[in-house]
Each structure stands twice: as C-alpha cells, then as structure tokens.
Design an enzyme around this catalytic site. Structure first.
Site, mmCIF file in Angstrom:
data_model
loop_
_atom_site.group_PDB
_atom_site.id
_atom_site.type_symbol
_atom_site.label_atom_id
_atom_site.label_comp_id
_atom_site.label_asym_id
_atom_site.label_seq_id
_atom_site.Cartn_x
_atom_site.Cartn_y
_atom_site.Cartn_z
ATOM 1 N N ARG A 157 49.767 -2.699 -15.459
ATOM 2 C CA ARG A 157 50.111 -3.385 -16.705
ATOM 3 C C ARG A 157 50.376 -4.861 -16.445
ATOM 4 O O ARG A 157 50.033 -5.712 -17.262
ATOM 5 C CB ARG A 157 51.329 -2.718 -17.348
ATOM 6 C CG ARG A 157 51.060 -1.315 -17.873
ATOM 7 C CD ARG A 157 52.345 -0.607 -18.241
ATOM 8 N NE ARG A 157 53.038 -1.281 -19.337
ATOM 9 C CZ ARG A 157 54.270 -0.954 -19.737
ATOM 10 N NH1 ARG A 157 54.945 0.002 -19.119
ATOM 11 N NH2 ARG A 157 54.829 -1.600 -20.743
ATOM 12 N N CYS A 187 60.718 -6.251 -18.691
ATOM 13 C CA CYS A 187 59.966 -5.006 -18.550
ATOM 14 C C CYS A 187 59.152 -4.807 -19.828
ATOM 15 O O CYS A 187 58.713 -5.773 -20.439
ATOM 16 C CB CYS A 187 60.904 -3.826 -18.291
ATOM 17 S SG CYS A 187 62.139 -3.558 -19.591
#
Length: 225
Positions: free
Chosen positions: A111, A179
C-alpha cells in the site's frame, strides 16, 4: 468516563487486540502514569491462572459503554488533559513541505508504494513525500499479536527503517506516525517510546491518516519504492 464511573484518580489497564490506540488515547487524556498496557491474550491470562467473569451484564451496567442520545447536552465531571500529541491535515501539510519531522507510515509496503489497492474505495495509492515505511505488524510477536517483539528488536526495526536514535537525530526529534485510519499508527507511537528511541513528547499521531490524505486530490503523493 463519567458513564463508566472512571475518575482521574483511577489506574486504567488496557488489553486486547489492537489496543494500542485505546492506550495512546487514554494516556493523552488521563494521567499517563495511571494508564497501563497489558501485553498478552486472554488465553495466556487463563493459562497463568487468571480468572474471567462470565456474568451476563445488564444493558445499563456501567462497564458497558453506551453513549446516550443527549450526551452533548450533559456537563461532564471528568476533566481530561488537553490532547497535544496529534496533528491535523494543515499541520501535516506543513510538516511534509518543511521536512520538519520524521513521518513513519504503518501500512503494508504494498500500500505504501501504491502497488496494492487501498481497502477503502476512492483512496489513491502511494505515500506522503519523504515518509518512511514500517508496517506495524512487523513490530508484533508473530505468535501473539497482543505483544510487541523484544524491545531491542523493535528499536532496530525503527533504525533500519530510517529513524535515527535520539542521541544522533539532531533537530529531527519529532516523529509523526500515520497509517490507514489513525488506529495502527498508535502501535508505532507506543513502541517508539517503549524501545527508547523517542520520548513521549516527541511522538505524534496524524489522526486523519490515509483516509484523509489519500482521499484529498490536492495532497502530494509519491508512488514507487
């Protein structure tokens, strides 16, 4: 806190899967010396003779959190400390532009580089300019995700990711953890302090994290290694 009959004098013990964010948040609003993070699972607790309460709770039991519909009209008795160890989008943009802090991203490497799709639709892939990547799962015991790895290993993982030790970081003492949604960043924040790489006052969480940053077409994003 009032609804759960918690007062500023209480010592709070936090446990469970992904409990780092609850621990971090409670430390920010409660006396940090009276908030403890328990490592280990309920299975380990039982294995060592710990007791469990299986009594069914009534819906009005104070141990169950229930937010009443008129909560905004109530005057709290519990007084929180002012939360200072978070940053918002405006502050994050300034940090990225000025390179005034170390930014560490807890998402997976796929990601982070934009190779793997985001689990939430509508978000771009990639990462903030100059950010470092340290997937939060790499800090956890592979056999028990409720525990960190030994702290010397945790410290080395941060150093290998690019976070310089406190003694040699110069003016770059501030570290912002981010995050996907502001939850697992707390695993980085907590372990940074616990392993001794930073003091608590130097560690921040970007609450909006990738949901906010990746969902805004105006923010700068880098793809690739």
């Amino acid at each position: 806190m009032d609804l759960m009959n918690i007062t500023p004098s209480n010592t709070l013990y936090v446990y469970g899967n992904n409990s780092h964010r609850a621990y971090w948040t409670l430390q920010s609003g409660h006396d940090p010396n009276k908030v403890k993070l328990i490592q280990g699972s309920l299975d380990e607790w039982k294995l060592h003779g710990g007791k469990l309460d299986y009594t069914e709770l009534n819906q009005d039991d104070q141990r169950l959190f229930r937010l009443p519909s008129d909560w905004e009209e109530q005057s709290p008795n519990y007084k929180c400390f002012e939360v200072e160890n978070t940053v918002n989008m405006e502050e994050m943009l300034d940090i990225v532009t000025s390179k005034s802090a170390v930014v560490v991203d807890a998402r997976s490497d796929g990601r982070f580089v934009g190779r793997d799709p985001e689990p939430r639709p509508g978000l771009r892939g990639g990462h903030m300019p100059h950010a470092l990547n340290l997937p939060f799962v790499s800090l956890l015991d592979p056999d028990d995700a409720t525990k960190f790895k030994p702290l010397d290993e945790v410290k080395q993982l941060f150093i290998d990711a690019g976070v310089k030790p406190y003694e040699t970081c110069g003016e770059m003492r501030k570290v912002v953890c981010t995050c996907g949604s502001g939850v697992t960043a707390a695993a980085l924040a907590v372990s940074l302090e616990e392993c001794g790489l930073r003091k608590r006052d130097d560690v921040y969480i970007y609450d909006g994290s990738w949901i906010e940053w990746g969902g805004d077409d105006s923010t700068p994003i880098v793809k690739g290694e």
